[in-house]
Motif scaffolding. Structure first.
Motif, PDB file in Angstrom:
ATOM      1  N   TYR A 113       1.214  -1.459  -0.047  1.00 54.37           N
ATOM      2  CA  TYR A 113      -0.620   0.012  -0.024  1.00 54.37           C
ATOM      3  C   TYR A 113       0.945   1.295   0.129  1.00 54.37           C
ATOM      4  CZ  TYR A 113      -2.951   3.769   2.088  1.00 54.37           C
ATOM      5  OH  TYR A 113      -3.768   4.879   2.196  1.00 54.37           O
ATOM      6  N   ASP A 114       0.229   2.257  -1.046  1.00 56.81           N
ATOM      7  CA  ASP A 114       1.115   2.955  -0.314  1.00 56.81           C
ATOM      8  C   ASP A 114       0.080   5.001  -1.050  1.00 56.81           C
ATOM      9  OD1 ASP A 114       2.832   5.462  -1.894  1.00 56.81           O
ATOM     10  OD2 ASP A 114       3.585   4.953  -3.580  1.00 56.81           O
ATOM     11  N   PRO A 115       0.406   5.404  -0.452  1.00 54.88           N
ATOM     12  CA  PRO A 115      -0.833   7.021   0.479  1.00 54.88           C
ATOM     13  C   PRO A 115      -0.235   7.650  -0.877  1.00 54.88           C
ATOM     14  CG  PRO A 115       1.158   6.259   2.366  1.00 54.88           C
ATOM     15  CD  PRO A 115       0.714   5.356   1.010  1.00 54.88           C
ATOM     16  N   ALA A 116       0.561   7.517  -0.997  1.00 55.13           N
ATOM     17  CA  ALA A 116       1.058   8.419  -2.240  1.00 55.13           C
ATOM     18  C   ALA A 116       0.122   8.493  -4.224  1.00 55.13           C
ATOM     19  CB  ALA A 116       2.506   9.016  -2.990  1.00 55.13           C
ATOM     20  N   GLN A 117      -0.126   6.837  -4.314  1.00 50.56           N
ATOM     21  CA  GLN A 117      -0.979   6.481  -4.941  1.00 50.56           C
ATOM     22  C   GLN A 117      -2.768   7.459  -5.212  1.00 50.56           C
ATOM     23  OE1 GLN A 117      -0.096   4.245  -8.054  1.00 50.56           O
ATOM     24  NE2 GLN A 117       1.703   5.332  -6.846  1.00 50.56           N
ATOM     25  N   TYR A 118      -3.035   8.527  -3.707  1.00 44.60           N
ATOM     26  CA  TYR A 118      -4.124   8.033  -3.961  1.00 44.60           C
ATOM     27  C   TYR A 118      -4.382  10.029  -3.111  1.00 44.60           C
ATOM     28  CZ  TYR A 118      -4.440   3.154  -3.552  1.00 44.60           C
ATOM     29  OH  TYR A 118      -4.635   1.908  -3.623  1.00 44.60           O
ATOM     30  N   GLU A 119      -3.015  10.547  -3.740  1.00 40.56           N
ATOM     31  CA  GLU A 119      -3.135  12.145  -3.558  1.00 40.56           C
ATOM     32  C   GLU A 119      -3.867  12.863  -3.718  1.00 40.56           C
ATOM     33  OE1 GLU A 119      -1.956  15.383  -1.968  1.00 40.56           O
ATOM     34  OE2 GLU A 119      -1.444  13.760  -1.079  1.00 40.56           O
ATOM     35  N   LEU A 120      -4.258  12.559  -5.417  1.00 34.71           N
ATOM     36  CA  LEU A 120      -4.926  13.155  -5.908  1.00 34.71           C
ATOM     37  C   LEU A 120      -6.553  13.068  -5.452  1.00 34.71           C
ATOM     38  CD1 LEU A 120      -5.758  14.532  -9.017  1.00 34.71           C
ATOM     39  CD2 LEU A 120      -5.468  12.789  -9.789  1.00 34.71           C
ATOM     40  N   LEU A 121      -6.533  11.958  -4.864  1.00 36.01           N
ATOM     41  CA  LEU A 121      -7.888  11.560  -3.978  1.00 36.01           C
ATOM     42  C   LEU A 121      -7.952  12.705  -3.441  1.00 36.01           C
ATOM     43  CD1 LEU A 121     -10.707  10.292  -4.075  1.00 36.01           C
ATOM     44  CD2 LEU A 121     -10.021   8.354  -2.971  1.00 36.01           C
ATOM     45  N   TRP A 163      -8.398   1.384   1.808  1.00 33.22           N
ATOM     46  CA  TRP A 163      -7.881   1.488   3.072  1.00 33.22           C
ATOM     47  C   TRP A 163      -7.999   2.901   3.159  1.00 33.22           C
ATOM     48  CZ3 TRP A 163      -7.082  -0.607   7.191  1.00 33.22           C
ATOM     49  CH2 TRP A 163      -5.786  -0.628   7.739  1.00 33.22           C
ATOM     50  N   PHE A 164      -7.874   3.091   2.110  1.00 36.59           N
ATOM     51  CA  PHE A 164      -7.008   5.005   1.791  1.00 36.59           C
ATOM     52  C   PHE A 164      -8.575   5.629   2.654  1.00 36.59           C
ATOM     53  CE2 PHE A 164      -7.682   9.092   0.371  1.00 36.59           C
ATOM     54  CZ  PHE A 164      -6.034  10.132   0.544  1.00 36.59           C
ATOM     55  N   LEU A 165     -10.128   5.254   2.054  1.00 41.35           N
ATOM     56  CA  LEU A 165     -11.075   6.046   2.039  1.00 41.35           C
ATOM     57  C   LEU A 165     -11.595   6.360   4.006  1.00 41.35           C
ATOM     58  CD1 LEU A 165     -13.282   5.491  -1.235  1.00 41.35           C
ATOM     59  CD2 LEU A 165     -12.244   7.833   0.186  1.00 41.35           C
ATOM     60  N   THR A 166     -10.882   4.829   4.722  1.00 42.90           N
ATOM     61  CA  THR A 166     -11.573   4.358   6.032  1.00 42.90           C
ATOM     62  C   THR A 166     -10.716   4.777   6.615  1.00 42.90           C
ATOM     63  OG1 THR A 166     -12.526   2.436   4.554  1.00 42.90           O
ATOM     64  CG2 THR A 166     -12.259   2.649   7.056  1.00 42.90           C
ATOM     65  N   ASN A 167      -9.175   4.935   5.884  1.00 45.74           N
ATOM     66  CA  ASN A 167      -8.306   5.150   7.152  1.00 45.74           C
ATOM     67  C   ASN A 167      -7.823   6.249   7.265  1.00 45.74           C
ATOM     68  OD1 ASN A 167      -8.319   2.638   8.483  1.00 45.74           O
ATOM     69  ND2 ASN A 167      -8.790   2.135   6.612  1.00 45.74           N
ATOM     70  N   ASP A 168      -7.183   6.738   6.300  1.00 45.02           N
ATOM     71  CA  ASP A 168      -6.086   7.987   5.811  1.00 45.02           C
ATOM     72  C   ASP A 168      -6.890   9.690   6.387  1.00 45.02           C
ATOM     73  OD1 ASP A 168      -5.046  10.822   4.265  1.00 45.02           O
ATOM     74  OD2 ASP A 168      -3.709   8.111   3.945  1.00 45.02           O
ATOM     75  N   PRO A 169      -6.241  10.096   7.548  1.00 46.56           N
ATOM     76  CA  PRO A 169      -6.502  11.655   8.178  1.00 46.56           C
ATOM     77  C   PRO A 169      -6.543  12.562   7.331  1.00 46.56           C
ATOM     78  CG  PRO A 169      -4.090  10.910   8.135  1.00 46.56           C
ATOM     79  CD  PRO A 169      -4.908   9.910   7.432  1.00 46.56           C
TER      80      PRO A 169
END
Length: 696
Positions: free
Chosen positions: A288-296, A362-368
């Motif tokens: 998992y790489d949160p940078a993949q979802y920076e645009l989101l 995971w991003f939508l559920t956990n990323d601040p």
């Protein structure tokens, strides 16, 4: 590495072993069959069952461990279009699903009366759980005594043996060889078709290839599933030197209407639930790489709230969760290789798609960075524990919205779907929107040269009602192959396939392909030489719907009775979202469109075919109402330039209560282009028809 749907995938190994044991009684590969169906999709099952019922020996050979394709892999919110044109075994399938849900015991997490989609007086149900659909497909092959050999992968390099233009045998990577009189390729990828030397196309054709308007690059029409604000594309906002965010592609989108290699995005249609007793929480995926979802993250922080827009409800508090919005479950731009990739490369692409989509959850559920209300709401959802139990509750099949498309002597196009060009020898009907998901995400620039992210490729245009699908589109050119039918990767342009590609239509075409195959076997002729009238008779007797005449809605005036040269809204091109309606009389043809009272630059573009150059009075059709706009800008392009007329749609039209003259204009060519806009209007804008009447 095999793709995920294969029995060879590590997670499905135990399933493959069990299947091998269960299938030990099946006929060896040395046994000749009348028909071999390659693939495990819904079309494959229906084709095989139909052929067996018609008295032929038939075998399904497929890479899959599970039958049913997308219908049994999460796509339970059926893209049905007009259900009146779904007949034959396709409709029987949905009727049998309805019989399952007629049983109160089938409703474990909710009362049957709570479902908005179950109707006791209906003959069918169009929303259902994946495992129920898969169970039904297994029942169908068991009842028809159709043998199924799973985990068999076609040798795509040298595995098709031919004598002239006729396939004599197909060989798997395992070395097993299967012979038959006729073969059907019912895969989503068209692997057998391609290996047999049949011509095909991947990607979007230019509009000019088939005289279409919605094919090729579509930056102007890409208005849906778009970013609502101008989101900066760079790692460091405002700094191009810092590089692009993940999942934003470098380069220009391409010239408007020109063809390219790009394929509309794939995703997994997830079966999720908020029922605590059946919910498996979303897990953090490996790598998992949160940078993949920076645009989101940036889109959400700018106000986007699209996340829950396609949690379509299934029975028992489940969903068919589909893509919705600018950044969602569609993995835009990451599937271009897939149609022609090796099995190993496809497996890598599928793993990347799964990792992306699991990471999205995971991003939508956990990323601040995700707004708290979205995180909390998302946290109430999870994967359904009783679905895909041998695959960690993840769908077996990715949604291959398009891959290869055969190129035969006849190609289904936008013109055939709209009814402007006749379709010969129908063997089924479709009716869904011409629907392409986005194909790319690129950097655009506004008038001030400020960069922002833009999606491209999404098209959602109603063809104007049900349309026939030709037998000629499911058979190859006779010089290429004489005993192969292709009901899934059929001969179609990109935009036409966007409508045809629905699961009910695949089952319809699977049944028709099998019927034609049986006729070819009986008559000992090539599939190209099957008697079309006899085929039509047999299909109608089997319950297939080959033509449809809709009862005219109240207030409808048939185009044939209006005279003059007319372009109806069913033939027009639309920029922005316009909604079909028949609410207010009178109107031309089957209905009209309105702009939802959203004055945001939407346009309706009508191109009227004129019998000859000359002077014509241009008239606009609309149904008057007090909620209409009083000053609709209508621009007529003519020999002298262009003229914009203000049209008051609150007033009843002066010509037969349907047409309002806009003026008399000289046209030097054989077409007249008229554009309605909703820029700055004060009410609903109606786009119905434009008529040109010759004047001296």
């Amino acid at each position: 590495m095999k793709p995920r749907s294969a029995a060879g995938h590590p997670r499905l190994l135990l399933t493959a072993i069990a299947l091998a044991s269960a299938c030990a009684h099946l006929p060896p590969s040395s046994v000749h069959h009348d028909l071999v169906v390659y693939g495990g999709t819904s079309a494959a099952v229906i084709a095989a069952v139909q052929a067996k019922e018609l008295g032929q020996s038939v075998l399904i050979v497929c890479p899959d461990a599970h039958l049913g394709g997308m219908t049994a892999s999460g796509l339970g919110w059926t893209d049905s279009g007009n259900k009146a044109v779904i007949g034959g075994k396709s409709r029987e399938f949905y009727a049998r699903l309805k019989a399952h849900y007629d049983d109160p015991a089938a409703w474990r997490e909710e009362e049957r009366s709570e479902s908005r989609h179950y109707r006791a007086d209906s003959d069918a149900i169009w929303v259902f759980e994946p495992h129920v659909a898969e169970t039904l497909f297994e029942e169908l092959v068991r009842e028809a005594e159709v043998p199924v050999l799973r985990g068999r992968w076609l040798d795509r390099d040298t595995g098709v043996e031919k004598s002239g233009a006729k396939i004599t045998a197909i060989r798997m990577e395992s070395g097993e060889t299967f012979t038959a009189e006729v073969f059907i390729d019912a895969t989503y990828e068209g692997d057998l078709m391609a290996a047999a030397g049949v011509g095909y196309h991947v990607g979007r054709e230019a509009n000019a290839v088939y005289s279409e308007t919605l094919n090729g690059v579509q930056t102007r029409n890409a208005r849906s599933h778009q970013f609502k604000t101008k989101v900066d594309p760079y790692l460091t906002p405002g700094d191009p030197e810092s590089g692009l965010l993940a999942r934003v592609h470098a380069g220009e989108p391409g010239a408007e209407g020109e063809g390219d290699h790009r394929v509309q995005a794939y995703n997994y249609r997830l079966c999720m639930t908020d029922a605590p007793s059946n919910r498996v929480p979303f897990a953090k995926p490996e790598g998992y790489d949160p940078a993949q979802y920076e645009l989101l993250a940036r889109a959400l922080q700018s106000g986007a709230r699209h996340v829950f827009g396609k949690f379509d409800p299934m029975p028992n508090r489940k969903t068919d969760t589909n893509n919705h919005g600018a950044f969602s479950t569609d993995n835009i731009g990451m599937n271009y290789e897939y149609p022609e990739a090796s099995y190993e490369r496809r497996g890598e692409l599928l793993e990347e798609h799964e990792r992306y989509q699991r990471g999205y959850l995971w991003f939508l559920t956990n990323d601040p960075r995700v707004p708290m209300e979205i995180r909390e709401r998302m946290g109430r959802w999870g994967l359904a524990a009783d679905e895909f139990t041998d695959n960690a509750h993840w769908p077996h099949q990715i949604y291959v919205r398009e891959a290869r498309r055969m190129v035969s002597d006849f190609v289904m196009t936008e013109r055939h779907l709209r009814g402007t060009t006749p379709t010969p020898n129908p063997v089924g009907m479709g009716s869904y929107n011409m629907d392409s998901h986005n194909v790319q995400r690129y950097v655009a620039f506004d008038a001030d040269d400020v960069a922002y992210v833009q999606n491209e490729g999404d098209i959602q245009i109603n063809p104007g009602g049900p349309y026939p699908i030709s037998y000629e589109a499911i058979i190859p050119k006779s010089a290429q192959c004489t005993n192969l039918l292709v009901p899934v990767c059929l001969s179609s342009s990109h935009i036409a396939y966007g409508s045809i590609r629905m699961e009910p239509a695949f089952m319809i075409l699977g049944q028709s392909a099998a019927t034609a195959a049986c006729m070819a076997i009986e008559a000992e002729v090539a599939v190209q030489d099957v008697d079309r009238e006899r085929l039509r008779t047999r299909l109608l007797a089997a319950g297939q719907v080959l033509e449809y005449v809709a009862p005219p809605p109240e207030g409808a005036i048939p185009l044939s009775k209006l005279g003059g040269a007319i372009c109806d809204d069913s033939e027009a091109n639309f920029v922005g979202e316009w909604t079909p309606s028949v609410s207010t009389s009178y109107f031309a043809g089957a209905g009209y469109r309105h702009d939802n009272n959203e004055p945001d630059g939407k346009r309706a573009i009508f191109t009227v075919r004129l019998p000859a150059p000359g002077r014509y009075e241009v008239q606009a059709a609309y149904s008057a109402h007090p909620n209409r706009a009083s000053s609709v800008p209508v621009t007529v392009e003519h020999a002298g330039g262009s003229t914009t007329v203000s049209l008051n749609q609150r007033r009843v039209p002066t010509v037969d209560q349907i047409f309002q003259p806009l003026g008399v204009f000289e046209f030097s060519g054989t077409s007249a282009r008229v554009t309605l806009s909703n820029e700055g209007v004060d009410g609903h804008v109606i786009a119905d028809a434009i008529r040109c009447v010759s004047r001296p």
